[in-house]
Design an enzyme around this catalytic site. Structure first.
Site, PDB file in Angstrom:
ATOM      1  CG  ASP A  19      -1.620   1.235   1.509  1.00  0.00           C
ATOM      2  OD1 ASP A  19      -2.297   1.692   0.572  1.00  0.00           O
ATOM      3  OD2 ASP A  19      -1.535   1.779   2.626  1.00  0.00           O
ATOM      4  CG  ASP A  21      -2.124   7.598   0.544  1.00  0.00           C
ATOM      5  OD1 ASP A  21      -1.280   8.500   0.547  1.00  0.00           O
ATOM      6  OD2 ASP A  21      -2.993   7.475  -0.342  1.00  0.00           O
TER       7      ASP A  21
END
Ligand code: XBP
Ligand code: MG
Length: 262
Positions: A19, A21
């Protein structure tokens, strides 16, 4: 829920799907939040999201949806909020892309070291994010070099944002791997749900916004990446993989193939 024993299926670690963020970068409080507020300001709107309010709004993944939900909370009609959210988000994307290009967003401590170690061990790197392609590409290029990631799936390709598993499913398809050959690295409950629904083992590395979330289904929960900073705290280690004070390749290998039992 019971979990299978470590590497029960005997699969070896082929790829890590990360991922962006909150995981590769701590981008929300001093990054996206600032860009949303600048977009409000430029549009002549009085709205500003403070740190706490933004933390609540993070439950809604995807910037445009986040603005829409907020405008709805403020009593704006559907007719009004749809075009306004689209316009504000388009400008927010430009602002944040520029921030990323200028190097205003930094990697989380230990991320560079982990990526180097994975590459050195021949583990393929991929990204699955609900962020928008323009800034994701600019950010990855600036901080790590975009070419290091074999595939980068953004909300442009997976519009059903996390917790929907489509970003992870697309990443696996492009890698031509089964879920058991990859491990996801995430920071949030929405990300965890997306990864698990796609069938991947998932490591959570919490941050200040996500620390209090429910990570019961995670395969490992850490307080940080650990290297070069202080040894990371292990918050949950249901398979007993025992990371050595940081997230390393050996730990990720041990998690490969761990699945929730049906
Ligand atoms: C991140 C998001 C993103 C960003 C903003 O979730 O929800 O929407 O907050 O980016 P995750 P955009 O880390 O689970 O991928 O404004 O481009 O949507
Ligand atoms: Mg995240």
């Amino acid at each position: 829920m019971q979990t299978s024993s470590i590497s029960a299926r005997g699969e070896s670690l082929r790829a890590i799907v990360l991922d962006v963020d909150g995981t590769l970068v701590d981008s929300e409080r001093d990054g996206h939040r600032v860009a949303f507020n600048r977009a409000f300001e430029e549009a002549g709107l009085p709205d500003r999201w403070d740190v706490e309010r933004y933390g609540e709004l993070l439950e809604v993944t995807g910037g445009e949806r986040r603005i829409k939900v907020y405008l709805e909370q403020q009593g704006s009609s559907a007719e009004e909020r749809e075009p306004l959210a689209r316009r504000l988000h388009a400008r927010k994307t430009e602002i944040f892309t520029e921030m990323a290009r200028q190097g205003e967003i930094e990697p989380r401590p230990g991320v560079h070291e982990l990526l180097d170690e994975l590459e050195g061990a021949g583990v393929r790197l991929a990204v699955a994010t609900t962020g928008s392609a323009p800034w994701v590409h600019a950010l990855l290029e600036r901080l790590f070099g975009l070419d290091r990631f074999e595939t980068v799936v953004t909300s442009d390709e997976a519009p059903e944002r996390k917790p929907d598993p489509s970003a992870y499913r697309i990443a696996l398809e492009r890698l031509t791997l089964t879920p058991g050959a990859a491990v996801a690295v995430e920071d949030s409950r929405n990300g965890l749900r997306a990864a698990k629904a796609a069938g991947l083992a998932c490591v959570i590395v919490v941050n200040d916004y996500t620390r209090g979330q429910n990570f019961d289904e995670a395969d490992l929960v850490l307080d940080g990446f650990g290297d070069p900073g202080p040894p990371t705290l292990v918050l949950a280690d249901p398979h007993g993989v025992g990371p050595p004070g940081r997230l390393d390749v050996e730990t990720l290998r041990r998690l490969t193939g761990t699945r929730s039992a049906e």
